[in-house]
Each structure stands twice: as structure tokens, then as C-alpha cells.
Write a protein that holds these residues in place. Structure first.
Motif, short mmCIF file in Angstrom:
data_model
loop_
_atom_site.label_atom_id
_atom_site.label_comp_id
_atom_site.label_asym_id
_atom_site.label_seq_id
_atom_site.Cartn_x
_atom_site.Cartn_y
_atom_site.Cartn_z
N CYS A 56 0.81 -1.22 0.00
CA CYS A 56 0.00 0.00 0.00
C CYS A 56 0.84 1.26 0.00
CB CYS A 56 -0.89 0.03 1.24
SG CYS A 56 -2.25 -1.14 1.18
N VAL A 57 1.82 1.34 0.92
CA VAL A 57 2.59 2.57 1.05
C VAL A 57 3.36 2.84 -0.24
CG1 VAL A 57 4.53 3.65 2.26
CG2 VAL A 57 2.74 2.48 3.56
N GLU A 58 3.94 1.80 -0.81
CA GLU A 58 4.72 1.96 -2.05
C GLU A 58 3.84 2.49 -3.18
OE1 GLU A 58 5.34 0.25 -6.00
OE2 GLU A 58 4.37 -0.99 -4.50
N VAL A 59 2.72 1.83 -3.45
CA VAL A 59 1.93 2.25 -4.61
C VAL A 59 1.26 3.61 -4.39
CG1 VAL A 59 1.50 -0.12 -5.38
CG2 VAL A 59 -0.22 1.04 -4.01
N SER A 60 0.94 3.89 -3.14
CA SER A 60 0.18 5.12 -2.89
C SER A 60 1.05 6.37 -2.86
CB SER A 60 -0.55 5.01 -1.55
OG SER A 60 -1.39 3.90 -1.55
N THR A 61 2.34 6.18 -2.66
CA THR A 61 3.19 7.36 -2.45
C THR A 61 4.10 7.68 -3.64
OG1 THR A 61 4.90 6.01 -1.38
CG2 THR A 61 3.26 7.04 0.06
N THR A 62 4.13 6.81 -4.66
CA THR A 62 5.08 7.06 -5.76
C THR A 62 4.46 6.83 -7.14
OG1 THR A 62 5.91 4.79 -5.76
CG2 THR A 62 7.06 6.36 -4.33
N ASP A 115 2.64 -6.53 6.24
CA ASP A 115 2.65 -7.88 6.82
C ASP A 115 2.86 -8.95 5.74
OD1 ASP A 115 -0.11 -6.59 6.71
OD2 ASP A 115 -0.67 -8.70 6.58
N GLY A 116 2.27 -8.78 4.57
CA GLY A 116 2.52 -9.76 3.50
C GLY A 116 3.99 -9.85 3.17
N GLY A 117 4.60 -8.68 3.05
CA GLY A 117 6.03 -8.60 2.69
C GLY A 117 6.97 -9.00 3.81
N MET A 147 -3.72 -5.94 1.91
CA MET A 147 -4.70 -4.90 1.64
C MET A 147 -4.53 -4.32 0.24
SD MET A 147 -6.45 -5.18 4.17
CE MET A 147 -6.55 -5.54 5.91
N ASN A 148 -3.27 -4.25 -0.21
CA ASN A 148 -3.00 -3.61 -1.50
C ASN A 148 -3.64 -4.37 -2.66
OD1 ASN A 148 -1.69 -1.69 -3.17
ND2 ASN A 148 -0.12 -3.21 -3.64
N THR A 149 -3.71 -5.69 -2.54
CA THR A 149 -4.31 -6.49 -3.62
C THR A 149 -5.80 -6.70 -3.38
OG1 THR A 149 -3.40 -8.38 -2.43
CG2 THR A 149 -2.26 -7.72 -4.43
N GLY A 150 -6.30 -6.16 -2.27
CA GLY A 150 -7.74 -6.23 -2.05
C GLY A 150 -8.17 -7.16 -0.95
N ILE A 151 -7.45 -7.11 0.19
CA ILE A 151 -7.89 -7.77 1.44
C ILE A 151 -7.87 -9.29 1.34
CG2 ILE A 151 -9.48 -7.56 3.41
CD1 ILE A 151 -10.88 -5.27 1.86
N PHE A 220 14.14 -4.07 14.78
CA PHE A 220 12.86 -4.43 14.18
C PHE A 220 11.76 -3.77 14.99
CE2 PHE A 220 9.21 -7.34 13.65
CZ PHE A 220 9.22 -7.57 12.29
N VAL A 221 10.94 -2.97 14.35
CA VAL A 221 9.81 -2.36 15.04
C VAL A 221 8.54 -2.77 14.32
CG1 VAL A 221 8.77 -0.25 15.92
CG2 VAL A 221 11.27 -0.40 15.73
N HIS A 222 7.71 -3.44 15.03
CA HIS A 222 6.47 -4.02 14.50
C HIS A 222 5.31 -3.14 14.93
CE1 HIS A 222 3.61 -7.78 14.66
NE2 HIS A 222 3.24 -6.91 13.76
N VAL A 223 4.69 -2.47 13.96
CA VAL A 223 3.66 -1.49 14.28
C VAL A 223 2.30 -1.97 13.78
CG1 VAL A 223 3.01 0.95 14.13
CG2 VAL A 223 5.41 0.30 13.88
N ILE A 224 1.35 -1.97 14.67
CA ILE A 224 -0.01 -2.31 14.26
C ILE A 224 -0.57 -1.13 13.44
CG2 ILE A 224 -1.07 -1.43 16.39
CD1 ILE A 224 -3.19 -3.60 16.11
N GLN A 225 -1.29 -1.47 12.37
CA GLN A 225 -1.76 -0.40 11.48
C GLN A 225 -3.20 -0.66 11.07
OE1 GLN A 225 -1.12 -0.44 7.31
NE2 GLN A 225 -2.91 0.86 7.67
N PRO A 226 -4.15 -0.20 11.88
CA PRO A 226 -5.56 -0.40 11.54
C PRO A 226 -5.88 0.14 10.14
CG PRO A 226 -5.40 0.29 13.80
CD PRO A 226 -4.01 0.41 13.22
N CYS A 227 -6.61 -0.70 9.38
CA CYS A 227 -6.88 -0.42 7.98
C CYS A 227 -8.38 -0.23 7.81
CB CYS A 227 -6.38 -1.59 7.14
SG CYS A 227 -6.94 -1.57 5.44
N THR A 228 -8.76 0.98 7.53
CA THR A 228 -10.19 1.30 7.45
C THR A 228 -10.90 0.47 6.39
OG1 THR A 228 -11.73 3.08 6.92
CG2 THR A 228 -9.54 3.35 6.08
N THR A 229 -10.20 0.22 5.27
CA THR A 229 -10.81 -0.50 4.15
C THR A 229 -10.93 -2.00 4.44
OG1 THR A 229 -9.77 1.12 2.73
CG2 THR A 229 -10.66 -0.83 1.65
N GLY A 230 -9.88 -2.57 4.98
CA GLY A 230 -9.85 -4.02 5.16
C GLY A 230 -10.50 -4.48 6.46
#
Lengths: 320, 401
Positions: A56-62, A115-117, A147-151, A220-230
Motif C-alpha cells: 500500500c505505502v509503495e503504490v500510494s506514495t510514488t 505484513d505480507g512482505g 490490503m494492497n491487492t484487495g484484502i 525491528f519495530v512491528h507497528v499495528i496499522q488499523p486499515c479502514t478498508t480491510g
């Protein structure tokens, strides 16, 4: 840089004003990944190179020819973020040794992946990077599905969660397996710094980013990231839900620093996991019995953590 | 010539793998990122020794897979380091995704490939199936025919890759085992410094630099993707010229050059044989018995596979009554199944040249191909030529049907 001077981040006044993550990106309204990245770069400052996995971050920011990144940024593929970061960090070391880079210049190398990556396709490259001991901070933003490929479900998706590949039907009801304990797996590599963080506790998260960057070796920092869409919640509640994750004990903020384990956000009185689950559409099919089962797992995890710490840092559930 | 007098050489018995390692050392590479795989492994073993004893100042990244090997090389190259990797067979296949990315990001990485068969059934032995699968990855592909040429080609590879008109990764292929593990006398530079006069350490590509932040590997939508990929088409065209220039300059600097196609007795012959890699040596060894059998055969070896050297192939075809093309890989499901033969036919057709092309599949999984086989292949081709016969299917030489 001045951003690195503060020992800790305590309040909003400690947050640097400088921005290195430009607005205008295409992340969903209410996406907490943007919050995490923005604060991450505020901690890291300009002498930073970011390696970003596909996601998500990659496709959305570049979207070429635009970029949100005001620090050097590279995307290569999905599964190799840690390997690319290893190459960058090694190149910095050898170029300093050969006099082609100023040896006194500190350059942060950050690997950023979802998380997928990380849990799934990128686990091998991550393990290799940790074992070799590269001085890279790996930041995992965990939205618990592809999430990037659709949940679609990932190794991080929690039990019972609806995704498009774990649909709710008459035979199967959401994901069958439990979430993979990725941070424990990373910690088993015996690297100097592992932490879990939550954008709802921004000062704690930023302090962990800072510690990670100052670690002499992999962190390594593991951050929870609530996803409104998924996760299917109202976009305005991203941070509320983030906080609920910790308040219910489903997400515990801890750090393992040179083998010293510490819960950085103690929760003396937990809220029931029901409060967290009921806010999310991905769990809307859960029965009271299902929620009870999740509550039991969370209780067991709280016990395990308390035993590790040697006292009660995650308290009992108290209906409020 | 003045430069030549300054260059000192040491003559060593080296396998092609070791020759490649010496060349990488002399190129003063900064990063080696590799994973063990037969028959490549002794390249990185030798490089590890060079690093361990201080002859080469580089970082060895002991990655956990070939996918990571090339990925780490990409990271290092994007920082401005001179990056090297080596692989073969399954390793090259595992890298395949990243091959396209290295070229798409326009990073001048050099990789050696000890060409080997692919599984299944698993075979550690040589053929060119692995290398031929990289045809469409936008890498410049050189194929060496001797350990000396492999040494020279690795140095030339950096010259080509780092040329600002090219900025594409370069692969140097050679026969697994038949070359990777056999020893030949090789002249290597007595002093690495001499190589750096030919390939100075100058960063000609965009790099990750916090003082000048750039975004590398952005996402391209339909409005831009095509144009960005078309730049690779142009870069490949430029590479065709740069490969020749790099070889010519190497000749002027070091006294050895190879051209694009190496040829023996191809003028005024009855027919000409075209191939790639070490099998050319077998052909030259067979020339005498072929001549004694009353056939005037010429021999040619392609040194460059991508960009495809159509000009040189046309010149060769124009003076040939027929071309015998020996391929060590199979394009399954095509009647003419040899990858080189298919390229040759495509070039001949588009230039209206209609000579017989006899394609033989040989040396698959390192099935022996001897001087006697060469004689039989040439004799069979000559018989077909005399009868005016063409073929519409490759001949699978020596296979037990």
C-alpha cells in the motif's frame, strides 16, 4: 541532525516540525500507515534511505512522476526489502572504508514493509538480514492482510477475520488459523532491538523508532496499522481503534533491548476484546462464543507477558 | 601502444570460474553478493579468499538465496557501489524476477553465469537453458569461449554497463563444467590498477544520496510505463555500439580484442557452422578431420547474444551457402527449437536472405559432443545442402528416441 538529539519523545511538543513525507499521496482517508510513515521520517530525519516493499505505502506514495518521499527511497520488489537494505548498508560500509563516503556521516537505512512482505513472502530475506547483522531498522506496518491487492488473508490475519480469501460461508467462517508471532520469530534471531508499537501511542512509537535507529545492528519495530478498508471501520476511528487494540491487550507494546524485556505501555485495567472487535466489520459475523475464545487467547498472552516481566503489567479485564 | 608497454601480465593456470574472480578483483568491485550453486561456486570461493587475504577491498554479502543475491546487488549499485554477483541454473531462475528489475532500474551490475541445465530432472551439468531464459530481461549478454575471454569480458562488462549511454546490467556466460572447471593458461593483470585506467570508478548513474534525494523504482501507470520501457529499447541499441567500442578500447589498452563474432575459415567455405561458448573449441579441433572428409567448413562463434548482433550475423550469412547452427538449449514446442537458430532465421528472413539453416540441438545436460560428432553434423548438413534440402524441424543430435 537536530531531530536525533532528543533522548525520548514524550509529548506532542517533542515531535519535530520538519516534514519528510509530503502530502498528496493516495493512501485511503483515515489510513494509519500515513501517520506511521510521517512520524517515522520525523524521527529519522533527512540522512535516511528508505527501502520500501511492494504494498500500500509503495503504490500510494510514488505514482510516477510524483513522490511523497523527501528522503532517498527505493522500491525493488515484494519479498526482498531486507536484501536490498542489506546491499545498501553494506555499500555504505565499504564506500566509507574506501574513502568514497565520509566515514563520519551517519546514514539511517530503513526497510519498510507490510505484513505480507514480512510474515510471508519476505520472511526469508528478513531472516538473512537479521542473521548477517546489518545495521538496518526494519519497520513492519501490520494491517493484518494483503490490503494492497484487495484484502486477502496473510500469515498475520487473526483467527476468525473475514478477508476475501477467508470469506464467511456456511462451512468456513473467516480465517481458521491464528496470527503468526512474527516479533517472537524475529526476537529468536537474538538481534539487539525488537519492539512492538502502536500509532495510537505515538510518543512510545517514535521513541522506539529512535532506539531502533541508534541500535548498532539490526532492529525491528512491528507497528499495528488499523486499515479502514480491510478491517471495515469508519475512517475517523483509526487512532481510536489503535488505542483500543492496546487497551484490550490484543496488542501489547513491548521492547526487547539487548535481551531485556519491557512492556512500555502497561495496561493496569484491560477493556474486554469485545470493544475492539465490535468496531470492525471484518469480525461482524462473530458469535459471543467466538469472542469468548478470542478473549481467552488474549488472557493467556497477558499471563505469558506478565510472567516474562515478573509482575502484572497487563491487568485483568474490567468492564467499564 | 604507449599504454600497452605499461601493462604487466601474470600468466596463471586458471579455470574460467577463477579467471572471472580475478577479473572481478581487478575491477575493484565493492560488493559481492552471491549464493553457492554448482558450477558457479568457485567464483565466489575465490573472491572470498581475495577478501580474506586483503587482495580485494570489498564487502561479501552472504545472502540466503539468489533472489536476495541480486536484490542486495541492486541495493549496493543504487548506492553507487560497483556490484558483482555470480550464479547458474536454478539460481538464475530464482533471480528471474529481479533480472528485469535490475535492468529496469538501469543499474550497471555485472554477473557471471556458468551455464547449466535446468531441473527437472535435476542435472548439475552444463547446457545453456538457464542463460537462454534471460533473453528478454534487457540484460546485455556476452558468452565467452575461453577462460581468457571470460577474464577480459568481465572487465569489458563494467565498461559497457557503466557507459552512460547504456546503464544496463551485463551478464558474462560460459559453459558450466566444460569451462567453469577446466584449467587454461590465462594472462591476468599483474597490477589491478591497470584495469582501473580502462574502467575508472566513476558513478555515471543516479544514486541514493541523502543530499540529493530521489525516488527509485516508482510505480508507473499506463501513462508512463511504455515510455520508460522504450528507453530500455534505446539503451539496448546503444549497447550494440558500446560493446564494440569497449572491445576495441580493450584491444588498444591491453592488446587483446575479440570482436562480436569470432570466425575461422568462413570465407569461400562450403558451409559455415555457428555456435556459442566452449563448443567452438571442439569445432576447431574437428576442422582437420572435416577437411580430410572433403568438406570445406567454416566456423563462427557468437560472443554477444543480447543485443543480438544482427549485422555480423547478416555478414556471415551473406558469404555462407548454408548455416549450421548448434544450440545447447531447447525452446519447447517450436519446430526450430534452438534459441540461436531462431534468432538467426528471424534476422535472415527480415533481410530476404534465403539460405538453408540446419539447426542441431547438441550437448543438452552435457551430453558429449566430440570432434567425431562435429564431423557427422557437418557431413549430414553438407549432404542436405547438396540435395538442396532444407529442414523445418531441429535435429536432436544423438538423442535415443
Amino acid at each position: 541532525m537536530s531531530q536525533m538529539a532528543k533522548p525520548f519523545f514524550r509529548t506532542v511538543y517533542d515531535v519535530p516540525r520538519e516534514e519528510y513525507f509530503a502530502p498528496g499521496h493516495g493512501l485511503c482517508a483515515g489510513c494509519t500507515a500515513g501517520t506511521i510513515v510521517k512520524l517515522l521520517l520525523k524521527v529519522a530525519g533527512p540522512n535516511t534511505i528508505v527501502v520500501n516493499a511492494t504494498g500500500c505505502v509503495e503504490v500510494s506514495t510514488t505514482p510516477y512522476p510524483y513522490t511523497s518521499w523527501e528522503v532517498p527511497w527505493i522500491h525493488v520488489a515484494f519479498e526482498n526489502t531486507a536484501a536490498v537494505a542489506s546491499g545498501i548498508e553494506s555499500a555504505i560500509r565499504v564506500m566509507k572504508a574506501k574513502g568514497r563516503l565520509d566515514p563520519s556521516k551517519q546514514i539511517n537505512v530503513i526497510a519498510l514493509a507490510g505484513d505480507g512482505g514480512t510474515y510471508d513472502i519476505g520472511l526469508q530475506a528478513l531472516s538473512g538480514m537479521l542473521e548477517r547483522g546489518h545495521k538496518v531498522m526494519y519497520v513492519l506496518y501490520d494491517n493484518e492482510a494483503y490490503m494492497n491487492t484487495g484484502i486477502q488473508r496473510s500469515g498475520s490475519t487473526p483467527e476468525f477475520a473475514w478477508t476475501t480469501t477467508t470469506p464467511v460461508g456456511s462451512v468456513l467462517r473467516g480465517k481458521v488459523q491464528q496470527k503468526k508471532p512474527i516479533s517472537d520469530i524475529v526476537a529468536a534471531h537474538k538481534i539487539p532491538y525488537v519492539a512492538t508499537a502502536n500509532p495510537g501511542y505515538f510518543a512510545d512509537m517514535m521513541t522506539k523508532f529512535k532506539k531502533g535507529l541508534e541500535t548498532n545492528g539490526p532492529s525491528f519495530v512491528h507497528v499495528i496499522q488499523p486499515c479502514t478498508t480491510g478491517w471495515k471501520f469508519d475512517p475517523r476511528y483509526g487512532i481510536v481503534l489503535s488505542r483500543l487494540a492496546t487497551e484490550t491487550g490484543i496488542w501489547i507494546n513491548w521492547e526487547l533491548e539487548n535481551e531485556q524485556f519491557r512492556v512500555t505501555v502497561p495496561v493496569p485495567r484491560r477493556k474486554p476484546v469485545r470493544d475492539y472487535i465490535k468496531m470492525q466489520g471484518r469480525f461482524s459475523h462473530l458469535t459471543d462464543q467466538d469472542i469468548e475464545e478470542i478473549q481467552k487467547i488474549v488472557d493467556q498472552e497477558a499471563d505469558r507477558i506478565n510472567k516474562m516481566v515478573g509482575r502484572t503489567v497487563i491487568g485483568p479485564v474490567v468492564e467499564q | 601502444m604507449e599504454e600497452l608497454t605499461k601493462v604487466e601480465w601474470v600468466r596463471l593456470p586458471l579455470s574460467t570460474n577463477y579467471a572471472v574472480a580475478y577479473a572481478a578483483k581487478d575491477a575493484d568491485i565493492d560488493i559481492v553478493s552471491a549464493y553457492p550453486i554448482t558450477p558457479q561456486t568457485t567464483v565466489v570461493e575465490k573472491l572470498s579468499e581475495f577478501i580474506a587475504n586483503g587482495e580485494l577491498k570489498a564487502q561479501m554479502i552472504h545472502v540466503e538465496s539468489e533472489h536476495s543475491a541480486l536484490s542486495a546487488a541492486i541495493g549496493a549499485s543504487a548506492m553507487g557501489a560497483r556490484a558483482f554477483t555470480a550464479t547458474a541454473s536454478q539460481g538464475l531462475e530464482l533471480m528471474h524476477e529481479v533480472l528485469h528489475i535490475a535492468s529496469g532500474l538501469r543499474l550497471p551490475i555485472v554477473m557471471s553465469v556458468a551455464a547449466r541445465a535446468l531441473s527437472a530432472p535435476i542435472s548439475i551439468w552444463g547446457d545453456y537453458t538457464d542463460l537462454m531464459n534471460t533473453r528478454d530481461t534487457s540484460w546485455v549478454v556476452l558468452i565467452a569461449g575461453s577462460a581468457q575471454e571470460a577474464y577480459d569480458s568481465v572487465l569489458q562488462a563494467y565498461k559497457i554497463a557503466e557507459d552512460s549511454r547504456v546503464l544496463l546490467p551485463v551478464m558474462v556466460g560460459y559453459d558450466g563444467f566444460l569451462m567453469s572447471h577446466t584449467y587454461e593458461p590465462v594472462s591476468v593483470l599483474a597490477n589491478s590498477g591497470a584495469a582501473l585506467r580502462y574502467i575508472p570508478k566513476k558513478v555515471t548513474w543516479a544514486t541514493l544520496n541523502p543530499e540529493r534525494p530521489i525516488t527509485v523504482g516508482a510505480m508507473a501507470n499506463p501513462d508512463w510505463y511504455y515510455e520508460i520501457k522504450y528507453q530500455q529499447v534505446e539503451a539496448m541499441k546503444a549497447a550494440y555500439e558500446v560493446v564494440k567500442e569497449a572491445d576495441a578500447e580493450y584491444g588498444r589498452t591491453f592488446g587483446r580484442s575479440y570482436g562480436i563474432i569470432e570466425e575461422t575459415d568462413t570465407d569461400g567455405s562450403d558451409l559455415n557452422v555457428l555456435t556459442y561458448g566452449g563448443i567452438y573449441g571442439t569445432l576447431l579441433e574437428s576442422s582437420e578431420i572435416i577437411r580430410k572428409n572433403g568438406i570445406k567448413a567454416g566456423f563462427a562463434r557468437l560472443r554477444l547474444f543480447r543485443p543480438f548482433p544482427y549485422e555480423e550475423v547478416l555478414k556471415l550469412a551473406e558469404k555462407s551457402s548454408a548455416l549450421v547452427v548448434l544450440d545447447r538449449a531447447i525452446t519447447y514446442g517450436m519446430p526450430i527449437a534452438g534459441p540461436l537458430a531462431r534468432e538467426v532465421i528471424s534476422v535472415l528472413y527480415s533481410h530476404g536472405i534465403n539460405i538453408p539453416v540446419y539447426n542441431f540441438i547438441v550437448g543438452i545436460g552435457q551430453r558429449s559432443f566430440t570432434e567425431n560428432d562435429a564431423l557427422k553434423v557437418v557431413s549430414a548438413s553438407f549432404e542436405m545442402l547438396k540435395r538442396g534440402q532444407k529442414i523445418d524441424e531441429s535435429i536432436y543430435w544423438g538423442v535415443r528416441e
